[in-house]
Design a protein around this motif. Structure first.
Motif, PDB file in Angstrom:
ATOM      1  N   ARG A  84       0.833  -1.218   0.000  1.00  0.00           N
ATOM      2  CA  ARG A  84       0.000   0.000   0.000  1.00  0.00           C
ATOM      3  C   ARG A  84       0.860   1.258   0.000  1.00  0.00           C
ATOM      4  O   ARG A  84       0.467   2.284  -0.542  1.00  0.00           O
ATOM      5  N   THR A  90       0.474   2.655  -5.578  1.00  0.00           N
ATOM      6  CA  THR A  90      -0.542   3.664  -5.271  1.00  0.00           C
ATOM      7  C   THR A  90      -1.054   4.312  -6.546  1.00  0.00           C
ATOM      8  O   THR A  90      -2.264   4.425  -6.757  1.00  0.00           O
ATOM      9  N   LEU A  93      -3.059   1.708  -8.601  1.00  0.00           N
ATOM     10  CA  LEU A  93      -4.348   1.405  -7.979  1.00  0.00           C
ATOM     11  C   LEU A  93      -5.334   2.558  -8.141  1.00  0.00           C
ATOM     12  O   LEU A  93      -6.525   2.330  -8.369  1.00  0.00           O
ATOM     13  N   GLU A  94      -4.860   3.782  -8.031  1.00  0.00           N
ATOM     14  CA  GLU A  94      -5.736   4.939  -8.235  1.00  0.00           C
ATOM     15  C   GLU A  94      -6.254   4.987  -9.664  1.00  0.00           C
ATOM     16  O   GLU A  94      -7.423   5.286  -9.899  1.00  0.00           O
ATOM     17  N   LYS A  97      -8.929   2.281  -9.947  1.00  0.00           N
ATOM     18  CA  LYS A  97     -10.163   2.709  -9.276  1.00  0.00           C
ATOM     19  C   LYS A  97     -10.925   3.708 -10.139  1.00  0.00           C
ATOM     20  O   LYS A  97     -12.143   3.624 -10.286  1.00  0.00           O
ATOM     21  N   ARG A  98     -10.175   4.657 -10.705  1.00  0.00           N
ATOM     22  CA  ARG A  98     -10.804   5.690 -11.543  1.00  0.00           C
ATOM     23  C   ARG A  98     -11.451   5.059 -12.774  1.00  0.00           C
ATOM     24  O   ARG A  98     -12.614   5.347 -13.091  1.00  0.00           O
ATOM     25  N   CYS A 100     -12.415   1.927 -13.232  1.00  0.00           N
ATOM     26  CA  CYS A 100     -13.522   1.050 -12.862  1.00  0.00           C
ATOM     27  C   CYS A 100     -14.746   1.846 -12.429  1.00  0.00           C
ATOM     28  O   CYS A 100     -15.876   1.434 -12.677  1.00  0.00           O
ATOM     29  N   SER A 101     -14.534   3.012 -11.809  1.00  0.00           N
ATOM     30  CA  SER A 101     -15.684   3.823 -11.416  1.00  0.00           C
ATOM     31  C   SER A 101     -16.389   4.373 -12.644  1.00  0.00           C
ATOM     32  O   SER A 101     -17.601   4.565 -12.635  1.00  0.00           O
TER      33      SER A 101
END
Length: 105
Positions: A84, A90, A93-94, A97-98, A100-101
């Motif tokens: 992490r 990091t 992963l960000e 996340k972006r 996938c959102s």
């Protein structure tokens, strides 16, 4: 003294092993001999430079009576926290996340 919260610092299981050996009055050299590994390997574990493998967890359980699952869980939590904190992870992963959102829209 400040009341600021300090970030969680993960504990490598080697730190716990070091404390355990000290509490029992067993030198690293003697313990390495007892469990049939090199002093260098033991010292690297104790100094957080080498992970506690599943096999090593079983050896520690046999030698110290501390459940192998505890050693494995400590190592796993340590690994996750270090991953992490890795800046490359990091960023990746960000991005994931972006992206996938956006798919959820």
């Amino acid at each position: 003294m400040s009341n600021e919260l300090r970030p969680y610092v993960p504990t490598h299981p080697g730190n716990v092993l070091k404390d355990e050996l000290q509490a029992r009055g067993i030198s690293q050299k003697r313990f390495a001999e007892i469990i049939s590994i090199s002093y260098t390997m033991l010292n690297e574990i104790i100094n957080g430079k080498r992970p506690v493998s599943a096999e090593m967890a079983l050896i520690l359980e046999a030698a110290l009576g501390i459940n192998a699952s505890l050693w494995n869980n400590m190592q796993s939590r340590y690994n996750l926290e270090m991953a992490r904190r890795n800046k490359d992870n990091t960023s990746k992963l960000e991005t994931i996340k972006r992206l996938c959102s956006l798919m959820a829209l």
